[in-house]
Design an enzyme around this catalytic site. Structure first.
Site, short mmCIF file in Angstrom:
data_model
loop_
_atom_site.label_atom_id
_atom_site.label_comp_id
_atom_site.label_asym_id
_atom_site.label_seq_id
_atom_site.Cartn_x
_atom_site.Cartn_y
_atom_site.Cartn_z
N CYS A 156 -2.21 -2.37 8.33
CA CYS A 156 -2.05 -3.49 7.40
C CYS A 156 -0.78 -4.30 7.64
CB CYS A 156 -2.09 -2.98 5.96
SG CYS A 156 -3.70 -2.27 5.53
N ASP B 215 0.79 -1.24 0.00
CA ASP B 215 0.00 0.00 0.00
C ASP B 215 0.82 1.29 0.00
OD1 ASP B 215 -1.87 -1.98 0.35
OD2 ASP B 215 -2.51 -1.34 2.32
N LYS C 249 -7.36 -4.27 -2.42
CA LYS C 249 -7.96 -4.76 -1.19
C LYS C 249 -8.65 -3.63 -0.45
CE LYS C 249 -3.79 -4.31 1.70
NZ LYS C 249 -4.33 -3.41 2.71
#
Length: 205
Positions: A114, A22, A82
């Site tokens: 995460c 990410d 996601k």
């Protein structure tokens, strides 16, 4: 009765995988040390490619948070989208297809979200997790520090990028060592870890 043998956490190219979590445009101005984190993750990615270590990349809700930043150098990688605060559900099929997998090297953001949840999910699957501490950060440095301590308490290994790179290459006689040596010749950029850990003992006990 003999004491149980400790888990050494050795990292070998043939049984390892690199996760990139990410590192997206909308985080650029919110995450502490973002340019440095991305720079170190990019170095890990270049080494993984040289050593043929597989790499998986995720993006959290890219419609809102934007694409992966170009300076990561992830061209050719297909990001998996996601919304879950763990990479594992999105990567489940990839993980299931790699029975030889033993170690996951984990870079990205955010440490308390995460990265932590991915670590717990991977440990729950029986995999060894190596958190690349100079390639993980958060908006809050308190969150970052406590998340790293929490992951270590749960059984993850905390490692620097250079430590993991040298474990992966293993030997100065390796045919790719000269290329890798060029990548680690300059120290990793300062990502605030020394200041973060100064006076703290959360990672030592």
């Amino acid at each position: 009765m003999a004491a149980a043998r400790p888990i050494l956490g050795r990292v070998l190219p043939g049984s390892s995988i690199l996760f990139l979590c990410d590192m997206q445009e909308k985080f650029r101005h919110n995450i502490a040390y973002f340019p440095q984190i991305v720079s170190v993750a990019a170095r890990m990615l270049r080494v993984a490619r040289l050593l043929e270590v597989p790499v998986l990349l995720t993006e959290q809700y890219p419609q809102g948070l934007g694409p992966t930043v170009p300076e990561l150098g992830a061209e050719g990688l297909q990001p998996l989208t996601k919304t879950c605060f763990s990479m594992v559900p999105a990567l489940q099929q990839e993980l299931d297809s790699r029975p030889q997998l033993r170690s996951v090297l984990l870079c990205g953001i955010e440490a308390q979200a995460c990265i932590l949840n991915t670590t717990l999910d991977l440990l729950d699957r029986g995999l060894q997790v190596h958190v690349v501490v100079d390639a993980c950060s958060s908006r809050s440095q308190v969150d970052r520090l406590v998340a790293l301590a929490r992951m270590r308490q749960s059984g993850a290994f905390l490692s620097t990028s250079e430590g993991l790179i040298l474990q992966l290459v293993g030997d100065a006689a390796h045919p790719q060592f000269k290329e890798i040596q060029k990548l680690i010749k300059e120290p990793a950029p300062d990502s605030g870890l020394l200041g973060l850990f100064q006076g703290q003992n959360l990672l030592l006990h």
